[in-house]
Design an enzyme around this catalytic site. Structure first.
Site, mmCIF file in Angstrom:
data_model
loop_
_atom_site.group_PDB
_atom_site.id
_atom_site.type_symbol
_atom_site.label_atom_id
_atom_site.label_comp_id
_atom_site.label_asym_id
_atom_site.label_seq_id
_atom_site.Cartn_x
_atom_site.Cartn_y
_atom_site.Cartn_z
ATOM 1 N N GLU A 287 0.833 -1.203 0.000
ATOM 2 C CA GLU A 287 0.000 0.000 0.000
ATOM 3 C C GLU A 287 0.870 1.256 0.000
ATOM 4 O O GLU A 287 1.864 1.341 0.717
ATOM 5 C CB GLU A 287 -0.897 -0.012 1.239
ATOM 6 C CG GLU A 287 -1.790 1.206 1.381
ATOM 7 C CD GLU A 287 -2.503 1.243 2.722
ATOM 8 O OE1 GLU A 287 -3.499 1.981 2.827
ATOM 9 O OE2 GLU A 287 -2.075 0.536 3.660
ATOM 10 N N LYS A 351 -9.673 2.510 -3.069
ATOM 11 C CA LYS A 351 -10.175 2.004 -1.793
ATOM 12 C C LYS A 351 -11.595 2.499 -1.566
ATOM 13 O O LYS A 351 -11.904 3.680 -1.750
ATOM 14 C CB LYS A 351 -9.257 2.455 -0.654
ATOM 15 C CG LYS A 351 -9.572 1.812 0.685
ATOM 16 C CD LYS A 351 -8.528 2.171 1.731
ATOM 17 C CE LYS A 351 -8.793 1.475 3.048
ATOM 18 N NZ LYS A 351 -7.795 1.830 4.083
ATOM 19 N N CYS A 405 -5.577 -2.365 2.722
ATOM 20 C CA CYS A 405 -5.396 -2.215 4.164
ATOM 21 C C CYS A 405 -6.529 -2.897 4.919
ATOM 22 O O CYS A 405 -6.802 -4.074 4.725
ATOM 23 C CB CYS A 405 -5.268 -0.742 4.519
ATOM 24 S SG CYS A 405 -4.736 -0.454 6.236
#
Length: 531
Positions: A287, A351, A405
């Site tokens: 990430e 995301k 994440c």
């Protein structure tokens, strides 16, 4: 054990609160990195006996009648969540000059707020409380409701749900593929609480029989599923490389070090495979591995093209900027970006589920007026969420299902569409949390998403734990926390789940309803006997 149960029931005041918190802290030992499976078998019986001792005087007002139950559950939850989440404060120390003042809020404030879910769980359980094993079912059902609420309300935060304590090893993980995390939460609390029946002798035999049966089915199904013949390997095979650079978070935020950070990733990408191994077809970086906006830096794309060989593809975490138009500031996204050997961006995904206060500010106008910004996003307004979850298709046609994440801790957000993917792809940067239990807890929760879907997972973490996880939650290859380097591996095939994720959610709800129904029946029987 009768005298122990009696002593616990009769506790009051600070002693009762202290024991409830200690029981919650004890339960944390079942979570990584400790994974002491026996710990909840001590902590939950204590909670049951504490609830047994809560006054049940119907002459009291509503608040006074249920406040002791709320307080007992809150103390237990505060101990559990404080012991399981204290490491979040480490993220505030990366920019201590700006955020150190908020340490008490992160370490104590968040557990104090989330503990109200457990307080309400004990209130619900107390409403259905009775003698015998029905009260164990009441507690299990109430915790199932509480964990569902914690995962769903106010953006949700299901970190360290109780069910994870029952799934420390692959053999103990497989039941989640039948009943989902909700079902595991209910079953875990029931089984963990069952020893309390030995201390009161009320309904001990049927309650213990049900708990032992559940435990045997849980482990027996796991052993059976792991013993099934392996699926045929992929044809053609797919070799992948996962890069774990272990770059200190403070260095990632240093403008002067950005070029060095980028070159570190390139050097690990260019390293030759071990003798006899195929070169990787897919390289994965963690990430926000790229420390600048790729679309604004053609030289960076050119450097990637220099390192990649013909046919190779890189998937990296990066920040993506998008023009908002009408003179507005650009929108920024925490993204995965797919780049081919010519340095061309050929795909990507943003995301969807952002971290409050980490990637965006709730009540932004008020909080930003104080000069604060999201911890992991220094740009104005923080990150923007994607409108929908997108998959990424590799040039050969294989599909990656992106989870950035902590998106990997939300089973409800990984639908049946993931079943057609070749792999789940989890990019994360747990360097924010240092060498604490946080990365280990995150890793366990990510592994369970592979078990639920029957889809292998590629996990690239800046500081660890990076791994290739097979469809049964087993680690085929990986790098431990704090170990810099890379690993090459062959992607394993999918394993068709016996029940799709939507069916797991339905089965978990059935578990929850059965538990509450048993508790309600037991409560009604108890009331009739009393009258």
């Amino acid at each position: 054990m009768d005298w122990i149960a009696g002593r616990v029931m009769l506790l009051s005041g600070w002693r009762r609160a202290a024991l409830a918190m200690a029981a919650g802290l004890l339960a944390v030992l079942a979570l990584p990195p400790f994974s002491l499976f026996a710990a909840p078998f001590l902590s939950f019986p204590i909670l049951v006996w504490l609830i047994d001792g809560v006054p049940a005087d119907p002459a009291r007002g509503l608040l006074r009648r249920y406040l002791p139950a709320m307080w007992t559950g809150w103390c237990f939850g505060f101990g559990y969540l404080l012991g399981g989440l204290w490491w979040l404060g480490n993220a505030l120390l990366v920019e201590a000059d700006t955020f150190a003042w908020a340490l008490p809020l992160a370490i104590f404030g968040l557990p104090a707020v989330l503990a109200f879910y457990y307080g309400l769980a004990v209130v619900l359980a107390r409403l259905l409380w009775s003698e015998g094993w029905g009260r164990i079912a009441a507690l299990a059902g109430a915790f199932g409701v509480a964990e569902w609420a914690r995962a769903s309300l106010l953006t949700g935060f299901p970190w360290n749900a109780i069910g994870y304590a029952a799934m420390p090893l692959p053999m103990a993980m497989q039941s989640v593929s039948l009943v989902g995390l909700m079902g595991m939460n209910v079953a875990a609390v029931f089984v963990f609480s069952a020893p309390a029946l030995l201390g009161t002798r009320r309904g001990a035999l049927p309650g213990l029989c049900v708990a032992i049966a559940l435990l045997c089915l849980h482990l027996g199904f796991g052993a059976w599923r792991l013993a099934q013949p392996a699926a045929a390997p992929l044809d053609p095979p797919m070799t992948l490389r996962v890069v774990q650079p272990v770059i200190d978070q403070a260095k990632k935020l240093d403008d002067a070090a950005r070029a060095e950070v980028f070159e570190t990733h390139l050097a690990l990408t260019a390293a030759l495979p071990a003798p006899g191994q195929r070169r990787p077809d897919l390289i994965v970086w963690p990430e926000t591995a790229v420390p600048f906006i790729l679309t604004e830096n053609p030289d960076a794309l050119a450097r990637i093209a220099e390192v990649l060989q013909d046919g190779q593809v890189l998937v990296t975490g990066a920040v993506r900027a998008e023009d908002a138009g009408s003179g507005l500031p650009p929108r920024y996204y925490n993204s995965m970006i797919m780049i081919d050997h010519q340095g061309q961006i050929i795909g990507g995904a943003d995301k969807v589920h952002l971290v409050p206060f980490g990637e965006y500010l709730p009540l932004e106008g008020l909080i930003s007026a104080l000069g604060l910004h999201a911890i992991a996003a220094e740009m104005p307004g923080g990150f923007s969420p994607a409108a929908a979850r997108m998959t990424m298709t590799l040039p050969g046609g294989r599909v990656l299902y992106p989870l950035i994440c902590y998106e990997a801790i939300f089973p409800a957000e990984i639908g049946d569409s993931a079943l057609s993917a070749s792999a789940l792809l989890n990019l994360t940067n747990d360097a924010w949390f240092g060498d604490t239990p946080g990365p280990y807890q995150h890793f366990l929760q990510a592994r369970l998403r592979a078990v639920e879907t029957g889809v292998p997972m590629l996990r690239a973490a800046n500081s660890g734990i990076s791994a290739l996880i097979d469809p049964f939650g087993r680690v085929e290859k990986g790098l431990n926390l704090g170990v810099a380097g890379f690993f090459d591996a062959e992607l394993p095939p999918r394993a068709a789940p016996l029940v799709p994720p939507s069916g797991q959610a339905r089965n978990g709800l059935i578990f929850l309803v059965i538990s509450l129904a048993v508790a309600a029946f037991s409560r009604l029987s108890f009331v009739f006997r009393e009258n």
